[in-house]
Motif scaffolding. Structure first.
Motif, PDB file in Angstrom:
ATOM      1  N   MET A 267     -40.724 -21.503  17.732  1.00  0.00           N
ATOM      2  CA  MET A 267     -39.866 -20.502  18.010  1.00  0.00           C
ATOM      3  C   MET A 267     -38.505 -20.855  17.002  1.00  0.00           C
ATOM      4  SD  MET A 267     -41.011 -18.121  19.674  1.00  0.00           S
ATOM      5  CE  MET A 267     -39.436 -17.199  20.068  1.00  0.00           C
ATOM      6  N   PHE A 268     -38.560 -22.215  16.626  1.00  0.00           N
ATOM      7  CA  PHE A 268     -37.320 -22.820  15.949  1.00  0.00           C
ATOM      8  C   PHE A 268     -37.383 -22.053  14.482  1.00  0.00           C
ATOM      9  CE2 PHE A 268     -36.511 -26.113  19.071  1.00  0.00           C
ATOM     10  CZ  PHE A 268     -35.417 -26.027  19.043  1.00  0.00           C
TER      11      PHE A 268
ATOM     12  N   PHE B 203     -31.105 -25.450  14.982  1.00  0.00           N
ATOM     13  CA  PHE B 203     -32.268 -25.423  14.133  1.00  0.00           C
ATOM     14  C   PHE B 203     -32.730 -26.658  13.602  1.00  0.00           C
ATOM     15  CE2 PHE B 203     -28.432 -24.779  11.750  1.00  0.00           C
ATOM     16  CZ  PHE B 203     -28.952 -25.668  10.294  1.00  0.00           C
ATOM     17  N   ILE B 204     -33.885 -26.548  12.943  1.00  0.00           N
ATOM     18  CA  ILE B 204     -34.425 -27.743  12.253  1.00  0.00           C
ATOM     19  C   ILE B 204     -34.181 -27.706  10.796  1.00  0.00           C
ATOM     20  CG2 ILE B 204     -36.531 -29.126  12.064  1.00  0.00           C
ATOM     21  CD1 ILE B 204     -37.793 -27.352  14.384  1.00  0.00           C
ATOM     22  N   TRP B 205     -33.876 -29.080  10.154  1.00  0.00           N
ATOM     23  CA  TRP B 205     -34.072 -29.086   8.542  1.00  0.00           C
ATOM     24  C   TRP B 205     -35.048 -30.312   8.506  1.00  0.00           C
ATOM     25  CZ3 TRP B 205     -32.388 -33.341   5.917  1.00  0.00           C
ATOM     26  CH2 TRP B 205     -31.901 -34.502   6.536  1.00  0.00           C
ATOM     27  N   THR B 206     -35.568 -30.482   7.237  1.00  0.00           N
ATOM     28  CA  THR B 206     -36.610 -31.297   6.936  1.00  0.00           C
ATOM     29  C   THR B 206     -35.802 -32.239   5.916  1.00  0.00           C
ATOM     30  OG1 THR B 206     -37.413 -29.926   5.000  1.00  0.00           O
ATOM     31  CG2 THR B 206     -38.378 -29.588   6.965  1.00  0.00           C
ATOM     32  N   TRP B 207     -36.217 -33.566   6.072  1.00  0.00           N
ATOM     33  CA  TRP B 207     -35.758 -34.387   5.179  1.00  0.00           C
ATOM     34  C   TRP B 207     -37.233 -35.027   4.414  1.00  0.00           C
ATOM     35  CZ3 TRP B 207     -36.259 -40.005   5.712  1.00  0.00           C
ATOM     36  CH2 TRP B 207     -35.683 -40.774   4.900  1.00  0.00           C
ATOM     37  N   ASN B 208     -37.264 -35.079   3.120  1.00  0.00           N
ATOM     38  CA  ASN B 208     -38.673 -35.441   2.476  1.00  0.00           C
ATOM     39  C   ASN B 208     -38.554 -37.015   1.902  1.00  0.00           C
ATOM     40  OD1 ASN B 208     -37.455 -35.707  -0.197  1.00  0.00           O
ATOM     41  ND2 ASN B 208     -37.642 -33.568  -0.211  1.00  0.00           N
ATOM     42  N   GLY B 209     -37.461 -37.708   1.902  1.00  0.00           N
ATOM     43  CA  GLY B 209     -37.235 -38.958   1.763  1.00  0.00           C
ATOM     44  C   GLY B 209     -37.605 -39.231   0.273  1.00  0.00           C
ATOM     45  N   ARG B 210     -37.923 -38.380  -0.457  1.00  0.00           N
ATOM     46  CA  ARG B 210     -38.294 -38.405  -2.053  1.00  0.00           C
ATOM     47  C   ARG B 210     -37.129 -37.967  -2.866  1.00  0.00           C
ATOM     48  NH1 ARG B 210     -43.335 -37.820   0.743  1.00  0.00           N
ATOM     49  NH2 ARG B 210     -44.963 -39.194  -0.087  1.00  0.00           N
ATOM     50  N   SER B 211     -36.301 -38.610  -3.092  1.00  0.00           N
ATOM     51  CA  SER B 211     -35.164 -38.016  -3.955  1.00  0.00           C
ATOM     52  C   SER B 211     -35.241 -38.238  -5.480  1.00  0.00           C
ATOM     53  CB  SER B 211     -33.997 -38.676  -3.277  1.00  0.00           C
ATOM     54  OG  SER B 211     -33.914 -40.229  -3.372  1.00  0.00           O
TER      55      SER B 211
END
Length: 208
Positions: A113-114, A39-47
């Motif tokens: 579809m992911f 599956f896919i995960w998101t990384w926003n880079g704004r921690s």
């Protein structure tokens, strides 16, 4: 159990994103009765607040691929996920992402579809920025569908904490999504109560 999630995430070097990646993997494996999960995960880079106001495209969509056979323990799963997350972030400038994953499946696939895991923490809270953002309005769109087959959104803000499933109603029944959300939340609860030596098959047996 927000504090417990933080504790476990620090213990295994996962980050809270990694914790929810693990819950997603276990829930998908159990729901689909499959040991092979992608599956896919998101990384926003704004921690933090400084990065929150930075200009530029930070969001990256990166794959997680796991084989959850009977011998895999929770600690092994956490280590694998941590490695994949760090590797994904480190190599985001390379040709690496969902477009390169068609070799993983026998038939060609469509990107939408992911399943996609979205965890942005409290990125939508603009506390102290009233001079920039006066208000936020949510525009309702009738019969709107998810960009993916299923977006698993973790709501982690000061006033709300939970899970939101944004799904394509042409592909899933609402009853199926209610069942999946229950499995996901139960997987989170179980991981927080265990010491890492338990196998994934043991966790899935407790989900039945």
């Amino acid at each position: 159990m927000r504090d417990d999630v933080e504790r476990l995430s620090v213990k295994y070097g996962l980050g809270k994103n990694g914790f929810y990646v693990a819950a997603t993997a276990i829930a998908l494996s159990f729901y689909n009765k499959s040991d092979d999960i992608i599956f896919i995960w998101t990384w926003n880079g704004r921690s933090d607040n400084k990065k929150l106001n930075a200009v530029g495209l930070f969001i990256k969509y990166l794959p997680i691929a796991l084989h959850l056979n009977d011998g895999v323990t929770l600690s092994m799963l956490f280590d694998n996920i941590s490695t994949q997350i760090k590797g994904g972030i480190s190599h985001t400038k390379s040709s690496y992402g969902v477009e390169d994953l068609d070799f993983c499946v026998e038939d060609s696939y469509e990107e939408d579809m992911f399943v996609c895991l979205l965890y942005q923490s409290d990125i939508y809270e603009y506390i102290g920025d009233e001079s920039v953002i006066k208000s936020i309005e949510i525009i309702s769109v009738k019969n709107a569908a998810s960009n993916n087959a299923l977006d698993i959104q973790i709501l982690d803000a000061k006033k709300e904490y939970g899970i939101l499933l944004d799904y394509n109603e042409k592909q899933y029944y609402s009853e199926s999504m209610k069942k999946f959300s229950g499995i996901f939340c139960r997987a989170c609860e179980l991981m927080l109560k265990m010491d890492g030596t338990e196998t994934i098959s043991h966790v899935k047996n407790l989900l039945k």
